[in-house]
Design a protein around this motif. Structure first.
Motif, mmCIF file in Angstrom:
data_model
loop_
_atom_site.group_PDB
_atom_site.id
_atom_site.type_symbol
_atom_site.label_atom_id
_atom_site.label_comp_id
_atom_site.label_asym_id
_atom_site.label_seq_id
_atom_site.Cartn_x
_atom_site.Cartn_y
_atom_site.Cartn_z
ATOM 1 N N ILE A 539 0.870 -1.182 0.000
ATOM 2 C CA ILE A 539 0.000 0.000 0.000
ATOM 3 C C ILE A 539 0.899 1.222 0.000
ATOM 4 C CG2 ILE A 539 -1.742 1.276 1.315
ATOM 5 C CD1 ILE A 539 -2.614 -1.417 2.519
ATOM 6 N N ASP A 540 0.541 2.205 -0.796
ATOM 7 C CA ASP A 540 1.340 3.422 -0.849
ATOM 8 C C ASP A 540 1.520 3.995 0.550
ATOM 9 O OD1 ASP A 540 2.443 5.770 -2.595
ATOM 10 O OD2 ASP A 540 1.078 6.713 -1.146
ATOM 11 N N ARG A 541 2.721 4.422 0.841
ATOM 12 C CA ARG A 541 3.045 4.871 2.192
ATOM 13 C C ARG A 541 2.131 5.998 2.652
ATOM 14 N NH1 ARG A 541 4.820 9.760 4.973
ATOM 15 N NH2 ARG A 541 5.791 9.020 6.909
ATOM 16 N N ASP A 542 1.908 7.012 1.824
ATOM 17 C CA ASP A 542 1.086 8.154 2.222
ATOM 18 C C ASP A 542 -0.362 7.738 2.459
ATOM 19 O OD1 ASP A 542 3.357 9.637 1.999
ATOM 20 O OD2 ASP A 542 2.768 10.693 0.159
ATOM 21 N N VAL A 543 -0.849 6.816 1.647
ATOM 22 C CA VAL A 543 -2.209 6.305 1.841
ATOM 23 C C VAL A 543 -2.321 5.629 3.198
ATOM 24 C CG1 VAL A 543 -3.874 4.577 1.055
ATOM 25 C CG2 VAL A 543 -2.721 6.050 -0.611
ATOM 26 N N ALA A 544 -1.351 4.782 3.534
ATOM 27 C CA ALA A 544 -1.389 4.075 4.813
ATOM 28 C C ALA A 544 -1.317 5.050 5.981
ATOM 29 C CB ALA A 544 -0.242 3.064 4.887
ATOM 30 N N VAL A 545 -0.502 6.076 5.856
ATOM 31 C CA VAL A 545 -0.374 7.061 6.938
ATOM 32 C C VAL A 545 -1.691 7.786 7.172
ATOM 33 C CG1 VAL A 545 0.702 9.271 7.537
ATOM 34 C CG2 VAL A 545 2.115 7.376 6.698
ATOM 35 N N ASP A 546 -2.377 8.195 6.091
ATOM 36 C CA ASP A 546 -3.655 8.902 6.256
ATOM 37 C C ASP A 546 -4.746 7.980 6.789
ATOM 38 O OD1 ASP A 546 -2.441 11.188 5.399
ATOM 39 O OD2 ASP A 546 -3.849 11.606 3.765
ATOM 40 N N VAL A 547 -4.713 6.708 6.401
ATOM 41 C CA VAL A 547 -5.693 5.762 6.935
ATOM 42 C C VAL A 547 -5.453 5.558 8.426
ATOM 43 C CG1 VAL A 547 -6.479 3.362 6.887
ATOM 44 C CG2 VAL A 547 -6.129 4.604 4.744
ATOM 45 N N THR A 548 -4.197 5.483 8.835
ATOM 46 C CA THR A 548 -3.896 5.375 10.266
ATOM 47 C C THR A 548 -4.456 6.566 11.024
ATOM 48 O OG1 THR A 548 -1.921 3.990 10.074
ATOM 49 C CG2 THR A 548 -2.019 5.462 11.964
ATOM 50 N N GLU A 549 -4.260 7.763 10.480
ATOM 51 C CA GLU A 549 -4.806 8.944 11.161
ATOM 52 C C GLU A 549 -6.331 8.854 11.271
ATOM 53 O OE1 GLU A 549 -6.562 12.692 11.956
ATOM 54 O OE2 GLU A 549 -6.770 11.664 10.019
ATOM 55 N N ALA A 550 -6.976 8.360 10.223
ATOM 56 C CA ALA A 550 -8.432 8.211 10.262
ATOM 57 C C ALA A 550 -8.845 7.193 11.317
ATOM 58 C CB ALA A 550 -8.949 7.794 8.889
ATOM 59 N N LEU A 551 -8.021 6.152 11.492
ATOM 60 C CA LEU A 551 -8.363 5.100 12.455
ATOM 61 C C LEU A 551 -8.031 5.480 13.896
ATOM 62 C CD1 LEU A 551 -7.253 1.906 10.474
ATOM 63 C CD2 LEU A 551 -9.582 2.736 10.864
ATOM 64 N N THR A 552 -7.436 6.647 14.090
ATOM 65 C CA THR A 552 -7.297 7.125 15.473
ATOM 66 C C THR A 552 -8.616 7.675 15.998
ATOM 67 O OG1 THR A 552 -6.621 9.374 14.828
ATOM 68 C CG2 THR A 552 -4.855 7.714 15.102
ATOM 69 N N HIS A 553 -9.505 8.063 15.088
ATOM 70 C CA HIS A 553 -10.765 8.704 15.497
ATOM 71 C C HIS A 553 -11.719 7.762 16.218
ATOM 72 C CE1 HIS A 553 -10.217 12.738 13.588
ATOM 73 N NE2 HIS A 553 -9.272 12.049 12.959
ATOM 74 N N PRO A 554 -11.828 6.470 15.858
ATOM 75 C CA PRO A 554 -12.679 5.595 16.681
ATOM 76 C C PRO A 554 -12.235 5.545 18.139
ATOM 77 C CG PRO A 554 -12.230 4.544 14.569
ATOM 78 C CD PRO A 554 -11.359 5.767 14.633
#
Length: 746
Positions: A539-554
């Motif tokens: 997975i593209d590194r930047d994509v994974a980083v932004d998904v991680t940030e999104a998954l901090t919200h739960p």
């Protein structure tokens, strides 16, 4: 004829014209005993000649054969990651663990020489006097036994059978002589000590040392060595734990061996006086590794074939030293967290599976397959394939960013969502209403309709591709379909599969293969394997980083808010499958990803049954995960996730058109419509009620731990709920829908 002539003739010729006979002395007849001795002597000479020729022939024709497979088989031992703490043993091999002679104390070696072969270092592999005794016994009709040197005993145990015949004894003698010429005495003694049987299912001195004294052979005292040297004479009559008579016999023989060592100069009188009869451990039968460790040992055994590429013969031969990736501290913490926070006491028959994987290496740091492998050898973390629920929404986020969307892209969260061209409807949990929300808020509140609309926009194939790229297997067991509801978790990965998928996101898109074996070595040096920890940028590194940030919200403001107690940056997602049959939480900190799932199989084991309407991923899995992470991360450096990159922010696309509604300010400063914040995993709200995001609480509740005071999470700003407009038509026709209701919730 004249008289003279007649006389002469008569004097020189006997009757019939023959010369007259001379007078003879009478012969002495030999006795029968003398004749016997003559013939016996000749027979002995002939036999010796034949025997010498026969021995020469046998010596020339008998080679040292290959060892019996059973004599070489060893037990294979599995260790935790430290390489020292034993996890368990593989079944199927002989309980033997070979050790070099250098690890056997000299006084232990001498105890065996004193008991079995005092001339070992000076003889030629055989004892003539012993052979004579054996032949005498055989001629008297007895069995050929006794009189064997250590070399002969080793030859019999390793190369021959235990038949007590002259033929077998002759082969034993010849092979012993040849072996003595070809190998050093130290090598023969080492092989002997590793081969001899000690009773208690222990072959070899190392396993015997553990069986009788619970210690490594290098730690044996002179008295303990003497006891092991005595027991090989016959474990059934010298193992002191079997009977009082055995104890008496054992004490006498141990004393005899120690006294002999003094006589031979191998033990001082002072050492002898200190050599008291040792305490012997209670005999324990060898059993299949049970408990929670049994699942780890079984998984390691399977990986020997799948990754180390050993065949069944390699494994059966044994002698493998298998070091796993499992950290004993992590494993104990996982077991304790499940015992403290799990559902077993509240829900009869509930099963828990959990795994922890190191991002970037795939190393399995801990895994919980069940309570006892010996009783239920079905691994809840590997064998159980469970509907993933909303944990699959993480892969839809990956697919969205790969297809031009941003985590700030917006979508309607109104419910229900009617699939265009069909009568199928998809609802949020409790049909709760949400407004025009961005994808981070949709993840925080686990909004089904928002993710189905998103999935329709990027196509279900994009979600499947993202899941497979992350490490979810694309096979019939997992069954990742390309239908609209795959974002809601209709696929059935194992806990380990799904945990590894999240580990890929945690590792900034680098996928590794999960593995439990770190290394394997065999005692004979033929096997030397080290696991690969190579990764693929899946997975593209930047994509994974932004998904991680999104998954901090739960965690910071949504369905997994209890996980704030881990007190360090964390990301994750809850999941509850349709009808609450399976519940999940998978989360990670930068150094570790861990996933937990709970389910309840039906009585026949063919399906899963509902856990209860009020049971979601938040109720048990999040507290289990939190306690586990707090324990294993205690003392570990706190790390931050990489800063959000903002993939596709500049060209941000939204899904559908924005509904008309009253606008308020969203947490990131952009305009947002009214919504009812999600509490779908903490309570059952009214579709129009005003509510706030769940806050962590220290009040004890069912399935929630009581602990020290924790900082209270700030509530998400309350927004007045209102009637939601009809969802806009999606931009492209939907593919087949897998369910008409929520296949997975938060």
């Amino acid at each position: 004829m004249s008289p003279a002539t007649t006389q002469g003739a008569g004097a020189g010729v006997g009757p019939g014209g023959n010369p007259p006979s001379k007078a003879r002395k009478p012969r002495r007849r030999r006795s029968g005993w003398a004749r016997f001795l003559t013939w016996f002597g000749l027979a002995v000479v002939a036999l010796l000649a034949l025997g010498a020729a026969g021995v020469a022939y046998l010596y020339a024709t008998i080679d040292i054969p290959e060892p019996n497979p059973a004599s070489q088989a060893q037990i294979s031992t599995v260790y935790f990651a430290d390489g020292k703490t034993e996890m368990g043993r593989l079944t199927g091999g002989t309980n033997r663990e070979n050790v070099p002679l250098s690890t056997v104390p000299d006084h232990v070696q001498k105890a065996f020489l004193a008991a079995e072969d005092r001339s070992f270092y000076s003889n030629n592999g055989v004892s003539p006097s012993g052979i004579a005794r054996a032949i005498k016994v055989s001629l008297e009709g007895g069995a050929t036994q006794g009189g064997s040197t250590i070399t002969q005993q080793y030859v019999k145990n390793t190369f021959l059978t235990s038949d007590q015949t002259i033929q077998r004894k002759l082969k034993e003698i010849i092979i012993s002589v040849k072996l003595d010429q070809q190998r050093s005495k130290d090598q023969i003694l080492e092989d002997y000590l590793n081969t001899i049987y000690f009773g208690r299912s222990a072959s070899g001195i190392q396993t015997a040392s553990k069986a009788y004294f619970g210690k490594d052979v290098s730690q044996l005292t002179p008295a303990e060595g003497a006891l092991l040297a005595s027991v090989i004479r016959g474990p059934s009559i010298y193992d002191p734990s079997r009977s009082a008579a055995n104890l008496t016999r054992s004490k006498e023989r141990v004393s005899w061996i120690l006294d002999a060592m003094v006589e031979l100069g191998w033990l001082t009188t002072q050492q002898r006086s200190q050599a008291v009869y040792p305490t012997v451990a209670k005999a324990k039968p060898i059993e299949i590794t049970g408990g929670t460790n049994g699942y780890l040992v079984d998984l390691a055994k399977k990986e020997l074939v799948s990754r180390a590429k050993l065949d069944e013969d390699d494994i059966a031969k044994g002698g493998l030293r298998i070091v796993t990736t499992v950290d004993q501290k992590y494993q104990e913490a996982m077991i304790e967290a499940i015992a403290d926070r799990g559902a077993a006491e509240d829900i009869e028959g509930a099963q828990t599976g959990m795994s922890a994987v190191e991002p970037g290496t795939g190393a399995i740091k801990a895994l919980y397959g069940g309570t006892d492998f010996a009783k239920r050898p079905y691994n809840n973390a590997v064998d159980a394939h469970l509907s993933a629920g909303s944990t699959f929404k993480a892969y839809t986020l990956v697919g969205a960013l790969q297809n031009g969307y941003s985590t700030r892209s917006r979508v309607s969260g109104s419910s229900p969502y009617q699939v265009p061209g069909t009568s199928d409807e998809i609802e949020n949990e409790f049909n709760q209403q949400y407004g025009w929300i961005d994808l981070r808020q949709a993840a925080a509140d686990s909004v089904n309709t928002a993710f189905v609309r998103l999935n329709n926009a990027i196509t279900p194939a994009a979600t499947k591709k993202a899941a497979v790229d992350a490490g979810i297997p694309d096979n019939t067991k997992v069954n990742v379909e390309e239908n609209l509801t795959n974002t809601l978790g209709t696929a059935t990965p194992s806990v380990l599969d799904n945990t590894n998928g999240y580990a890929t996101i945690a590792a900034e898109g680098k996928r590794a293969t999960p593995h439990i074996i770190a290394s394997v070595k065999s005692t004979d040096g033929e096997v030397d394997y080290t696991a690969s920890t190579s990764t693929t940028q899946a997975i593209d590194r930047d994509v994974a980083v932004d998904v991680t940030e999104a998954l901090t919200h739960p965690i910071t403001e949504g369905t997994a808010s209890y996980a704030q107690r881990v007190r360090r940056p964390a990301a994750g997602k809850t999941g509850t499958a349709e009808d609450h049959k399976e519940v999940w939480f998978i989360g990670y900190v930068p150094q570790l990803a861990a996933g937990c799932a709970i389910y309840k199989p039906s009585e026949d084991g063919r399906t899963n049954v509902p856990l209860g309407r009020n049971v979601g991923g938040y109720k048990y899995c999040v507290p289990i995960w939190t306690q586990f992470m707090r324990t294993v991360m205690d003392g570990v450096e706190e790390k931050d996730f990489p800063e959000r990159v903002g993939v596709n922010d500049d060209s941000r696309k939204n899904i559908g058109t924005r509904p008309r509604s009253t606008s308020t300010s969203s947490p990131d400063g952009s305009s947002d419509s009214t919504r009812t914040p999600g509490t779908s995993e903490t309570s059952r709200p009214s579709a129009t009620a005003t509510s706030s995001a769940p806050e962590p609480s220290d009040a004890p509740t069912q399935g929630t731990p009581t602990g020290p005071s924790e900082p209270t999470q700030s509530a998400v700003p309350t927004r007045t709920a209102r009637q939601q407009p009809t969802a806009p038509a999606p931009p492209s026709p939907s593919q087949a829908v897998g369910a008409t209701t929520a296949a997975g919730t938060g």
